[in-house]
Design a protein around this motif. Structure first.
Motif, mmCIF file in Angstrom:
data_model
loop_
_atom_site.group_PDB
_atom_site.id
_atom_site.type_symbol
_atom_site.label_atom_id
_atom_site.label_comp_id
_atom_site.label_asym_id
_atom_site.label_seq_id
_atom_site.Cartn_x
_atom_site.Cartn_y
_atom_site.Cartn_z
ATOM 1 N N MET A 1 0.843 -1.180 0.000
ATOM 2 C CA MET A 1 0.000 0.000 0.000
ATOM 3 C C MET A 1 0.888 1.243 0.000
ATOM 4 N N HIS A 2 0.579 2.192 -0.873
ATOM 5 C CA HIS A 2 1.392 3.393 -0.988
ATOM 6 C C HIS A 2 0.769 4.539 -0.206
ATOM 7 N N HIS A 3 1.610 5.308 0.432
ATOM 8 C CA HIS A 3 1.150 6.500 1.129
ATOM 9 C C HIS A 3 1.588 7.712 0.317
ATOM 10 N N ARG A 4 0.675 8.633 0.147
ATOM 11 C CA ARG A 4 1.009 9.826 -0.610
ATOM 12 C C ARG A 4 2.027 10.643 0.181
ATOM 13 N N ILE A 5 3.151 10.957 -0.423
ATOM 14 C CA ILE A 5 4.180 11.751 0.229
ATOM 15 C C ILE A 5 4.008 13.195 -0.205
ATOM 16 N N ARG A 6 3.830 14.070 0.770
ATOM 17 C CA ARG A 6 3.621 15.474 0.478
ATOM 18 C C ARG A 6 4.943 16.224 0.579
ATOM 19 N N ASP A 390 -3.656 6.293 -0.470
ATOM 20 C CA ASP A 390 -3.275 6.250 -1.875
ATOM 21 C C ASP A 390 -2.965 7.647 -2.379
ATOM 22 N N ARG A 391 -2.508 7.716 -3.622
ATOM 23 C CA ARG A 391 -2.309 9.020 -4.247
ATOM 24 C C ARG A 391 -3.662 9.645 -4.538
ATOM 25 N N LEU A 392 -3.690 10.964 -4.584
ATOM 26 C CA LEU A 392 -4.929 11.690 -4.829
ATOM 27 C C LEU A 392 -5.380 11.478 -6.272
ATOM 28 N N GLN A 393 -6.641 11.102 -6.470
ATOM 29 C CA GLN A 393 -7.186 10.941 -7.817
ATOM 30 C C GLN A 393 -8.697 11.110 -7.798
ATOM 31 N N ILE A 394 -9.245 11.454 -8.955
ATOM 32 C CA ILE A 394 -10.688 11.630 -9.108
ATOM 33 C C ILE A 394 -11.134 10.842 -10.336
ATOM 34 N N PHE A 412 -10.329 9.508 -4.471
ATOM 35 C CA PHE A 412 -9.470 8.584 -3.735
ATOM 36 C C PHE A 412 -8.256 9.351 -3.203
ATOM 37 N N GLY A 413 -7.714 8.892 -2.084
ATOM 38 C CA GLY A 413 -6.435 9.421 -1.616
ATOM 39 C C GLY A 413 -6.507 10.620 -0.699
ATOM 40 N N LEU A 414 -7.705 10.950 -0.199
ATOM 41 C CA LEU A 414 -7.773 11.996 0.812
ATOM 42 C C LEU A 414 -7.376 11.409 2.167
ATOM 43 N N ALA A 415 -6.523 12.113 2.880
ATOM 44 C CA ALA A 415 -6.176 11.665 4.229
ATOM 45 C C ALA A 415 -7.388 11.846 5.140
ATOM 46 N N PRO A 416 -7.523 11.062 6.176
ATOM 47 C CA PRO A 416 -8.636 11.225 7.102
ATOM 48 C C PRO A 416 -8.730 12.656 7.629
#
Length: 472
Positions: A1-6, A390-394, A412-416
């Motif tokens: 599982m990938h975490h979006r890195i900001r 996940d990475r941000l996507q629509i 998809f990919g919004l942090a809580p």
């Protein structure tokens, strides 16, 4: 599982430097470097999202005037120190911490007293803790030896009386006190900073200060706020007795400063476990922690301090819950979702109703101090905000639709608890990431015109887009 890195935006430092004014950053910048305790705590936690603490730091850095937070009655040095200590936990804020130090150090006597007629123990302790945070020597800070002065304000283990002199145990051993014509206002919060400062300086008085602090913990695990009167026999927290009421903020700060003191003795570890258990029991299902005393409320200050303390104790679930609740009170209304708060993106409201009102009016001038205080503490609690899955996507439910249709979009990919704006020409909707991190589904109405339209989802520092054909 990938975490979006900001990525941490370079704008953070640029904003701070401009806001602080020319000439302030003459000294080499301190590194905004998490303490060993925070590094260890975050290593034990799930992947965290740096965005909420970063944008909060950017906002409060922009509130500084020549390195200080200035309120209705002039420079607020205590709040400035709180802010500097919070900013030290955020990457790329080293220059701001240095600017705060450079502004504070020459004026330190205004905060701690002249050391003779006026000597404020709690302020001296907190200043010594900040000096170390800013990579400065607390024994020569602004021409003052903060450690020696703090030791002088810490009661000795024995008292000597009579002729010939006889030494007897001092019931006030380790207790800090003020010298002031206005009275003695030293309390448990200042005592906790004293323990931290004295321990890190390897002072011979550190053990007594620690032992006196531990006496202020009641059997349930909480710490009270105020000491007994100096003439009192007990000097210990006694549950159910007036003056020994629970103080959530004092409890959280006692935990934070005991952890940062590096004291690993069994007595301290037992006290930390009890305090952590009490904070968890006080935390609501929402993640919020209610303050105590007159005007008690659910608020971001108490929740952020409690969450940060629990994070340092490596209670991942409780720290995460607190961070999510605090993040909900950090409005991010940008792009098509903009409000009167957009210019203050990153600021954290003390309570939800304050944010609701300010979306229409902006932050009122007479309320700005409250937002600063809330944000300075929130930076700490937000350190444990969870990252996205996940990475941000629509994704659009259709590739083609008619003008005026309401089309379903999945994000998809919004942090809580992360705020975002979902938009297409002519329509928009505000969304927040789910606690589960799962996708968000919303509908947008498509505009007129035979052409391809772009739908976007935008957060404070990221965006994703998709397109679909629209026909009249």
């Amino acid at each position: 599982m990938h975490h979006r890195i900001r990525p941490i935006r370079s704008a953070a430092v640029a904003l701070s430097t401009v806001a602080l004014g020319a000439g302030v950053l003459a000294a080499p910048p301190a590194s905004a470097d998490p303490t060993p305790a925070l590094r260890a705590a975050k290593a034990a936690a799930p992947a965290t999202d740096s965005t909420p603490s970063t944008i909060a730091a950017q906002w409060i850095a922009g509130e500084l005037t020549n390195g200080l937070l200035v309120g209705k009655f002039g420079a607020d040095l205590g709040l400035t120190i709180d802010t500097g200590m919070a900013l030290s936990t955020v990457a790329d804020q080293g220059a701001t911490v240095t600017a705060i130090n450079d502004a504070l150090e020459p004026r330190i006597a205004e905060y701690i007293g002249d050391g003779k007629k006026e000597a404020y123990a709690g302020a001296t302790a907190k200043a010594a803790a900040f000096a170390r945070t800013a990579k400065k020597n607390p024994t020569s800070y602004g021409g003052r030896n903060l450690i020696a002065e703090l030791e002088a304000r810490t009661a000795d283990a024995t008292t000597t009386t009579g002729t010939p002199p006889v030494s007897t145990p001092n019931p006030l051993a380790g207790r800090i006190s003020d010298t002031s014509e206005f009275g003695d206002f030293a309390n448990v919060v200042g005592q906790s900073y004293a323990v931290r400062a004295l321990a890190l300086a390897n002072s011979a008085e550190a053990g007594a200060a620690r032992d006196f602090l531990l006496k202020q913990q009641c059997t349930s695990g909480y710490f009270r706020l105020d000491f007994d009167k100096a003439a009192s026999v007990s000097q210990s927290c006694t549950e159910g007795v007036a003056g020994s009421e629970a103080a959530p903020d004092a409890t959280a700060l006692a935990v934070i400063n005991l952890v940062e003191s590096g004291d690993k003795t069994p007595a301290v570890q037992a006290a930390l476990a009890k305090a952590g258990g009490w904070l968890v029991a006080r935390q609501r299902g929402s993640g919020a922690i209610r303050s105590a005393g007159e005007g008690a409320s659910i608020n971001t200050n108490t929740t952020a301090l409690g969450g940060y303390a629990l994070g340092l104790l490596k209670n991942r679930d409780a720290a995460l819950k607190a961070a999510l609740w605090v993040r909900k009170n950090q409005p991010v209304d940008k792009y098509k979702c903009r409000t009167a708060l957009t210019k203050d993106t990153g600021a954290v409201a003390y309570r939800k109703d304050r944010a609701t009102d300010a979306k229409t009016t902006g932050i009122p001038a007479d309320a700005r101090d409250e937002w600063r205080r809330a944000t300075s503490q929130a930076i700490l609690g937000l350190q444990f905000a969870p990252a996205s899955k996940d990475r941000l996507q629509i994704v659009a439910a259709k590739r083609e639709a008619r003008a005026g249709d309401s089309v379903q979009f999945s994000v998809f990919g919004l942090a809580p608890s992360e705020s975002a704006c979902l938009q297409v020409k002519g329509d928009f909707v505000r969304v927040k990431g789910k606690k589960s991190g799962d996708k968000i589904v919303r509908k947008l109405e498509l505009p007129a015109g035979n052409q391809r339209r772009v739908a976007l989802v935008k957060t404070s520092d990221d965006e994703a887009r998709t397109s679909l054909r629209v026909r009249n």
